[in-house]
Design an enzyme around this catalytic site. Structure first.
Site, PDB file in Angstrom:
ATOM      1  CG  HIS A 123      -7.095   7.234   6.485  1.00 41.25           C
ATOM      2  ND1 HIS A 123      -5.764   6.946   6.334  1.00 41.25           N
ATOM      3  CD2 HIS A 123      -7.751   6.160   6.015  1.00 41.25           C
ATOM      4  CE1 HIS A 123      -5.635   5.739   5.805  1.00 41.25           C
ATOM      5  NE2 HIS A 123      -6.827   5.234   5.607  1.00 41.25           N
ATOM      6  CG  HIS A 159      -9.332   6.778   3.102  1.00 42.68           C
ATOM      7  ND1 HIS A 159      -8.515   7.647   2.450  1.00 42.68           N
ATOM      8  CD2 HIS A 159      -8.760   5.549   2.972  1.00 42.68           C
ATOM      9  CE1 HIS A 159      -7.468   6.976   1.978  1.00 42.68           C
ATOM     10  NE2 HIS A 159      -7.590   5.691   2.266  1.00 42.68           N
ATOM     11  CG  ASP A 218      -2.037   0.969   1.189  1.00 45.08           C
ATOM     12  OD1 ASP A 218      -1.941   1.958   0.427  1.00 45.08           O
ATOM     13  OD2 ASP A 218      -3.029   0.778   1.925  1.00 45.08           O
ATOM     14  CD  GLU A 230      -5.969   2.574  -0.978  1.00 45.06           C
ATOM     15  OE1 GLU A 230      -4.950   1.980  -0.595  1.00 45.06           O
ATOM     16  OE2 GLU A 230      -6.479   3.536  -0.378  1.00 45.06           O
ATOM     17  CG  ASP A 252      -4.138   5.497  -0.255  1.00 45.33           C
ATOM     18  OD1 ASP A 252      -3.404   4.513  -0.386  1.00 45.33           O
ATOM     19  OD2 ASP A 252      -4.874   5.681   0.731  1.00 45.33           O
TER      20      ASP A 252
HETATM   21 CO    CO Z   1      -6.058   4.200   1.571  1.00 41.61          CO
END
Ligand code: CO
Length: 300
Positions: A168, A160, A89, A281, A100
């Site tokens: 976040h 988020h 990540d 993601e 992100d």
């Molecule tokens: Co994230």
């Protein structure tokens, strides 16, 4: 906000996304049995800087039942095993505007379906995104897709919003349907991150902490703590790794800032039943009739 100003901001998100894509492609070639986790994290973080961005948070390398917030310690000698399910990540920011994204690498080749479950959930969620979609609709699509693949969504992890120097921000983008949804609107920037598992579907905090952020500035008296506070101010509230900090008397200084309520800790999150976890993601900009994926080469 002026239209021109908005476009300038969105262009910073897009530039962060382009750097992230290149670094992510590089790191995927690096994750192999026997490779050092620390080398991989440093490849990501220095690669981001070399391309003109800054890490928005330490490179997370979470393996197997770890879902998030694992990152190597200083001088960490851990290497990847042949059967690791690895989540990378990574986050890039330019002037505080964050991209992100996360990918899962299955080193054994035996958990393709688990990896596909979170990827498919992400793709299906992206398909329904447009101005006016609610976060509960997104959560429902994510949860259902993962269940149709034969796995469970992790219910207490979520995507988020992204705001300047806030990795976040609200709203929460759930991985299951829930009642109090929020309506998303054009030009909102959000990260969607489904997690799938063959365990119970919930993460718990482990005792391990390598990632922190500055929660609240307060005056401190201890010299070491003051020095450390000075060193972490430059992250402007974004998460940082213990290994990024000056190591001299670090534990003492960290303890002091922690007990003063100045630091937030990010303990490693593990699946409660030690189930294997996959994650996918992307960061997207909401559009009138769809969205722009800033962390994919194929943006729409
Ligand atoms: Co994230």
């Amino acid at each position: 906000m002026e239209e021109e100003e908005l476009e300038q901001i969105l262009d910073k998100y897009r530039a962060a996304g382009r750097i992230l894509i290149e670094v992510r492609e590089g790191v995927l070639k690096l994750v192999k049995e026997g490779e050092s986790l620390l080398r991989v994290a440093e490849f990501v973080e220095s690669g981001i800087a070399a391309k003109g961005g800054e890490p928005a948070f330490p490179c997370n390398i979470s393996r197997n039942e770890e879902a998030a917030h694992a990152t190597p310690s200083v001088n960490d000698a851990t290497v990847f095993s042949a059967d690791d399910v690895v989540k990378i990540d990574l986050g890039v920011h330019i002037d505080g505007y964050i991209a992100d994204s996360a990918v899962t690498v299955d080193l054994s080749g035996e958990h393709e379906e688990l990896v596909r479950a979170s990827e498919m959930a992400l793709n299906e969620a992206i398909k329904i995104i447009h101005d006016g979609v609610t976060t509960s609709e997104i959560g429902e699509v994510i949860g259902n897709t993962i269940k149709e693949c034969g796995y469970k969504p992790i219910v207490n992890l979520s995507g988020h919003g992204l705001l300047r120097y806030d990795s976040h921000a609200p709203p929460t983008i759930p991985n299951v349907r829930y009642e109090q949804g929020v309506r998303l609107k054009a030009n909102d920037v959000i990260a969607i991150e489904p997690f799938a598992t063959d365990g119970g579907g919930k993460v718990v905090e482990s005792g391990n902490v390598e990632i922190y952020s500055l929660k609240k500035e307060k005056p401190v008296r201890m010299r070491e703590a003051r020095k450390l506070l000075g060193a972490i101010r430059k992250y402007k509230g974004l998460p940082f790794a213990r290994r990024w900090l000056p190591q001299e008397r670090l534990n003492l200084a960290l303890r002091s800032l922690k007990s003063a309520g100045i630091l937030r800790e990010y303990p490693v999150l593990k699946e409660e039943d030690k189930g294997l976890v996959s994650q996918a993601e992307h960061t997207v900009i909401i559009k009138e009739d769809g969205c722009e994926i800033i962390t994919a080469r194929n943006r729409v």
